[in-house]
Enzyme design. Sequence first.
Site, PDB file in Angstrom:
ATOM      1  N   ILE A 157       0.841  -1.204   0.000  1.00  0.00           N
ATOM      2  CA  ILE A 157       0.000   0.000   0.000  1.00  0.00           C
ATOM      3  C   ILE A 157       0.876   1.255   0.000  1.00  0.00           C
ATOM      4  CG2 ILE A 157      -1.659   1.304   1.396  1.00  0.00           C
ATOM      5  CD1 ILE A 157      -2.792  -1.425   2.362  1.00  0.00           C
ATOM      6  N   TYR A 199      -3.067  -7.036  16.646  1.00  0.00           N
ATOM      7  CA  TYR A 199      -3.233  -6.134  15.489  1.00  0.00           C
ATOM      8  C   TYR A 199      -4.503  -5.286  15.637  1.00  0.00           C
ATOM      9  CZ  TYR A 199      -3.421  -4.964  10.446  1.00  0.00           C
ATOM     10  OH  TYR A 199      -3.465  -4.330   9.220  1.00  0.00           O
TER      11      TYR A 199
END
Length: 242
Positions: free
Chosen positions: A15, A148
């Site tokens: 990304i 996460y």
Amino acid sequence: MAKRTAIVTGGTRGIGHAISIALKNAGCTVAATYHGNDEAAKAFKEETGIHVYKWDVADYAACKAGVAEVEKEHGTTDILVNNAGITRDAMFHKLTPEQWQQVIRSDLDSVFNMSHQVFPGMRERGFGRIVNISSINGQKGQMGQTNYSAAKAGMIGFTRALAQEGAFKGVTVNAIAPGYIGTDMVAAVPEDVLKKIVAQIPVGRLGEPEDIARCVAFLADDNAGFITGSVLTANGGQYIAA
Ligand code: NDP
């Protein structure tokens, strides 16, 4: 966009790779950082001509020295994209303290470590854009990702608080919550699990890094000054957050 200097953490792959290119195409001078994959960074530099810098965003002192080096070469930072991140997935009963700490340090402490270097200068100059790449799993939680999900939800809280501090100084702070994007990170997901994930995405495909880069370019633009403290969801309709 005016000529701005941007730092994109983890800007050499996935990304971040697309974000660095989008900001370059928008007229910015871009510094893309990475951690260990020299080969990918070299290929990225050759492909794009974008400057690359290597340091660990989990290390405060390294961020301080790294940002100082970038600013010495390219001037003060106008745009910071906190994109670098890792996963260390395990069901909670099997998750080790190391896996917990690695993800919190790389994905959440890093946001403090980097923003802390550039926010005071942005405030003083009356302009800044901080864009934090969170995750769909910070919004909805995900089995096997307590570490996460906690880090990515933490980024959203950070975004909302710092946005309030920066607003009257021309510094906007926003988050983007991508859904599943076809990068190396997602390539690590077992194929059968990935198939099930794609089946849950109403648009019927994984996202492309460019889908997220477009969001960053929008939020980083000089004209986006009225948007701050927001979480921009880009997940193909997989999770529609309030
Ligand atoms: P990739 O694994 O493809 O790339 C990660 C990048 O971050 C690499 O450039 C890597 O450097 C860098 N990086 C990782 N840890 C550190 C560190 N400690 N210090 C400096 N740089 C570091 O990840 P993606 O492109 O998939 O993900 C980018 C961001 O988007 C992450 O924050 C991720 O959590 C988030 N995200 C991703 C989704 C997805 O589906 N892919 C979904 C939602 C959010 P190096 O090349 O040296 O390893």
